[in-house]
Write a protein that holds these residues in place. Structure first.
Motif: not given
Length: 287
Positions: A21-50
């Motif tokens: 879902y989140a591919v392309g919505i954040f300018k700092a993690a536009l691609t699928k690979s960038a988003l996966k890296k952000a998730l792995k580094k715990q940069y993303v939260t949903v409703n305040g939870n990692i």
């Protein structure tokens, strides 16, 4: 300095994985690979939870991406690219051999796109991004997203295997006229179809074949591994070729020739192609 971006997900008809879902919505993690890296580094939260790759979105969630910005933005890599197709949503370019599509290196296709691709006039315009990859030594057509919604849509098409990819390769040795190769690559099932179009005699390699390839899956080095696995490695493949049959100095004879798909916004049936390199035509005169 921390940079935080927030997105509120609209209601979804069916639940969807956050990493899709989140591919392309954040300018700092536009691609699928960038988003996966952000998730792995715990940069993303949903409703305040990692969030993790197992997080699902139903609608109504507040999704946040928080990253550290210590270094100034990288300068663009000045490199002329051949643009094969372009509209407000997407573009297709020729990827030359010897360049990474993206990654930590400065000299990448991704870093050269801004100067080669016309900026979209649409409201969700973003920095143009490759939406799939080609290996470092592979030449051919590469698809680029120019807006956030286009990047998401094209990633979905690739995920659903709704984009038909055709490659051409020069292989070594005697081959069956056509066939389907199914193996496990990186722990996952992989499948490719091949058809021999021409064969010529070679003093050094005995036989060289012009082969049309259609990958049904997109595993890393899939075509190279598949052809090597049946005893017909691609000419110039230093990783999967036979040691006594390595061709030095000419590069890998693997070319991403075409992409066929329905445009996700105009519904136009697109058939985008990148003509075979001259070195292929030197081997096979009747192409």
């Amino acid at each position: 300095m921390k940079l935080t971006q927030t997105h509120i997900a609209p209601k979804q008809h069916t639940r969807i994985r956050l990493q899709d879902y989140a591919v392309g919505i954040f300018k700092a993690a536009l691609t699928k690979s960038a988003l996966k890296k952000a998730l792995k580094k715990q940069y993303v939260t949903v409703n305040g939870n990692i969030a993790t790759s197992a997080t699902y979105i139903h609608g109504g969630e507040t999704i946040c991406l928080t990253i550290m910005q210590d270094a100034p933005p990288r300068k663009n890599f000045v490199f002329k690219l051949d643009v094969l197709f372009e509209d407000e949503y997407l573009a297709a370019i020729h990827k030359p051999a010897g360049l990474l599509v993206n990654g930590n290196s400065f000299k990448t296709i991704a870093n050269a796109l801004t100067q080669n691709i016309t900026r979209s006039t649409l409201s969700d315009v973003t920095k143009p991004q490759p939406v799939h990859r080609l290996d470092f030594p592979t030449t051919g057509i590469l698809l680029i997203g120019k807006t956030s919604s286009s990047i998401r849509a094209l990633n979905t098409l690739f995920k659903n295997r709704a984009i038909k990819k055709t490659y051409y390769a020069v292989t070594i040795g005697v081959m069956q006229p056509e066939g389907i190769i199914t193996t496990i690559v990186d722990g996952k099932t992989s499948k490719s179809k091949y058809k021999v179009l021409q064969t010529v005699d070679s003093v050094r390699f005995k036989k060289l074949n012009l082969v049309q390839l259609e990958p049904f899956t997109g595993r890393r080095h899939q075509l190279r591994k598949h052809l090597s696995g049946i005893g017909n490695p691609i000419l110039g493949d230093k990783d999967y070729g036979f040691e006594n049959l390595i061709l030095n100095g000419k590069g890998l004879y693997l070319h991403a020739y075409s992409l066929q798909f329905t445009h996700p916004f105009t519904n136009e049936n697109l058939y985008l192609k990148d003509e075979l390199p001259k070195r292929f035509k030197k081997l096979f005169k009747d192409i």
